[in-house]
Motif scaffolding. Structure first.
Motif, PDB file in Angstrom:
ATOM      1  N   ALA A 102       6.775   4.233   4.138  1.00 37.83           N
ATOM      2  CA  ALA A 102       7.485   5.504   4.344  1.00 37.83           C
ATOM      3  C   ALA A 102       7.448   5.918   5.812  1.00 37.83           C
ATOM      4  O   ALA A 102       8.459   6.374   6.362  1.00 37.83           O
ATOM      5  N   LEU A 103       6.307   5.745   6.465  1.00 38.65           N
ATOM      6  CA  LEU A 103       6.170   6.146   7.865  1.00 38.65           C
ATOM      7  C   LEU A 103       6.959   5.239   8.802  1.00 38.65           C
ATOM      8  O   LEU A 103       7.385   5.677   9.868  1.00 38.65           O
ATOM      9  N   GLU A 104       7.164   3.993   8.409  1.00 39.82           N
ATOM     10  CA  GLU A 104       7.994   3.096   9.215  1.00 39.82           C
ATOM     11  C   GLU A 104       9.451   3.555   9.214  1.00 39.82           C
ATOM     12  O   GLU A 104      10.177   3.318  10.165  1.00 39.82           O
ATOM     13  N   GLN A 105       9.853   4.237   8.142  1.00 42.07           N
ATOM     14  CA  GLN A 105      11.231   4.702   8.015  1.00 42.07           C
ATOM     15  C   GLN A 105      11.429   6.087   8.614  1.00 42.07           C
ATOM     16  O   GLN A 105      12.450   6.350   9.231  1.00 42.07           O
ATOM     17  N   THR A 106      10.468   6.983   8.390  1.00 42.40           N
ATOM     18  CA  THR A 106      10.594   8.371   8.839  1.00 42.40           C
ATOM     19  C   THR A 106       9.223   8.920   9.200  1.00 42.40           C
ATOM     20  O   THR A 106       8.288   8.813   8.417  1.00 42.40           O
ATOM     21  N   TRP A 107       9.132   9.526  10.383  1.00 40.33           N
ATOM     22  CA  TRP A 107       7.881  10.145  10.806  1.00 40.33           C
ATOM     23  C   TRP A 107       7.662  11.447  10.047  1.00 40.33           C
ATOM     24  O   TRP A 107       8.568  12.273   9.937  1.00 40.33           O
ATOM     25  N   GLY A 109       4.333  14.229   9.666  1.00 41.60           N
ATOM     26  CA  GLY A 109       2.953  14.556  10.025  1.00 41.60           C
ATOM     27  C   GLY A 109       2.018  14.621   8.831  1.00 41.60           C
ATOM     28  O   GLY A 109       0.867  14.165   8.908  1.00 41.60           O
ATOM     29  N   ASP A 110       2.486  15.166   7.717  1.00 37.94           N
ATOM     30  CA  ASP A 110       1.650  15.250   6.514  1.00 37.94           C
ATOM     31  C   ASP A 110       1.320  13.850   5.980  1.00 37.94           C
ATOM     32  O   ASP A 110       0.190  13.592   5.551  1.00 37.94           O
ATOM     33  N   LEU A 111       2.316  12.961   6.037  1.00 41.00           N
ATOM     34  CA  LEU A 111       2.075  11.595   5.564  1.00 41.00           C
ATOM     35  C   LEU A 111       1.133  10.846   6.502  1.00 41.00           C
ATOM     36  O   LEU A 111       0.333  10.025   6.054  1.00 41.00           O
ATOM     37  N   VAL A 112       1.221  11.131   7.801  1.00 46.39           N
ATOM     38  CA  VAL A 112       0.313  10.499   8.765  1.00 46.39           C
ATOM     39  C   VAL A 112      -1.129  10.904   8.440  1.00 46.39           C
ATOM     40  O   VAL A 112      -2.035  10.061   8.398  1.00 46.39           O
ATOM     41  N   GLN A 113      -1.343  12.175   8.185  1.00 47.96           N
ATOM     42  CA  GLN A 113      -2.683  12.660   7.848  1.00 47.96           C
ATOM     43  C   GLN A 113      -3.181  12.006   6.557  1.00 47.96           C
ATOM     44  O   GLN A 113      -4.320  11.543   6.485  1.00 47.96           O
ATOM     45  N   LEU A 114      -2.325  11.972   5.540  1.00 53.15           N
ATOM     46  CA  LEU A 114      -2.708  11.356   4.267  1.00 53.15           C
ATOM     47  C   LEU A 114      -2.970   9.867   4.454  1.00 53.15           C
ATOM     48  O   LEU A 114      -3.895   9.312   3.846  1.00 53.15           O
ATOM     49  N   TYR A 115      -2.185   9.219   5.294  1.00 51.65           N
ATOM     50  CA  TYR A 115      -2.383   7.796   5.584  1.00 51.65           C
ATOM     51  C   TYR A 115      -3.788   7.569   6.149  1.00 51.65           C
ATOM     52  O   TYR A 115      -4.505   6.668   5.720  1.00 51.65           O
ATOM     53  N   GLY A 116      -4.169   8.394   7.102  1.00 55.39           N
ATOM     54  CA  GLY A 116      -5.513   8.272   7.681  1.00 55.39           C
ATOM     55  C   GLY A 116      -6.600   8.449   6.639  1.00 55.39           C
ATOM     56  O   GLY A 116      -7.572   7.696   6.600  1.00 55.39           O
ATOM     57  N   GLU A 117      -6.441   9.436   5.775  1.00 58.14           N
ATOM     58  CA  GLU A 117      -7.416   9.667   4.706  1.00 58.14           C
ATOM     59  C   GLU A 117      -7.461   8.487   3.738  1.00 58.14           C
ATOM     60  O   GLU A 117      -8.534   8.060   3.306  1.00 58.14           O
TER      61      GLU A 117
END
Length: 132
Positions: A102-107, A109-117
Motif C-alpha cells: 500500500a505504501l509503495e502505491q500511496t504515501w 502517514g498513518d500507514l507508515v506508523q502502523l508499518y513501523g509497529e
C-alpha cells in the motif's frame, strides 16, 4: 437483484442492521448502477461493508482480501483495518507485506506508523520463536 430504488435502499439498510456484509457487498453494484446513493455516500458504504466483512470473517483473511476491489485496496483506512486484523490474528508478516504494498502505491502517514509497529512486532515474535 432488485432494481427498484426503494427496495434497494431498504435491503441495504436491512443488511447493514443484520451485519450481513456479504449480502450488502453483493447489493452494491446494483445500487451503483441504479444511482441509489451519491457517489461519496456509496463509496463510504462500500468501504464500511468491506472493512466489517474482513473483520468478521472466520475464513482465510488473505483469500478474503483477494476479493476486495482494487480501488479499495488503496484506501488507507481499509488497509489499516485489514493489517490490524492480520496482526491480531498472529500474521504480522502478512500485515507488513500488505502495508508495504500500500505504501509503495500511496504515501499515508498513518500507514507508515502502523508499518513501523508491525515490523517491530514481527521482528519481536520471530526472535522469540527462534529462542524457543
Amino acid at each position: 437483484a432488485p432494481r427498484h430504488p426503494q427496495v434497494l435502499t431498504m435491503l441495504a439498510s436491512l443488511y447493514e442492521q443484520l451485519e450481513d456484509w456479504e449480502s450488502l457487498i453483493e447489493l452494491l453494484p446494483s445500487m451503483r448502477k441504479n444511482k441509489i446513493l451519491e457517489t461519496k455516500a456509496l463509496a463510504e458504504l462500500q468501504q464500511r461493508a468491506w472493512r466489517c466483512a474482513l473483520m468478521a470473517t472466520d475464513a482465510d483473511l488473505p483469500e478474503a482480501w483477494k476479493r476486495v476491489p482494487k480501488e479499495l485496496k488503496r484506501d488507507g483506512g481499509l488497509v489499516e483495518s485489514y493489517a490490524r486484523v492480520l496482526t491480531a490474528r498472529g500474521d504480522a508478516s502478512e500485515a507488513e507485506s500488505v502495508l508495504r504494498t500500500a505504501l509503495e502505491q500511496t504515501w499515508d502517514g498513518d500507514l507508515v506508523q502502523l508499518y513501523g509497529e508491525t515490523v517491530s512486532n514481527a521482528t519481536y515474535l520471530n526472535r522469540n520463536r527462534a529462542m524457543s
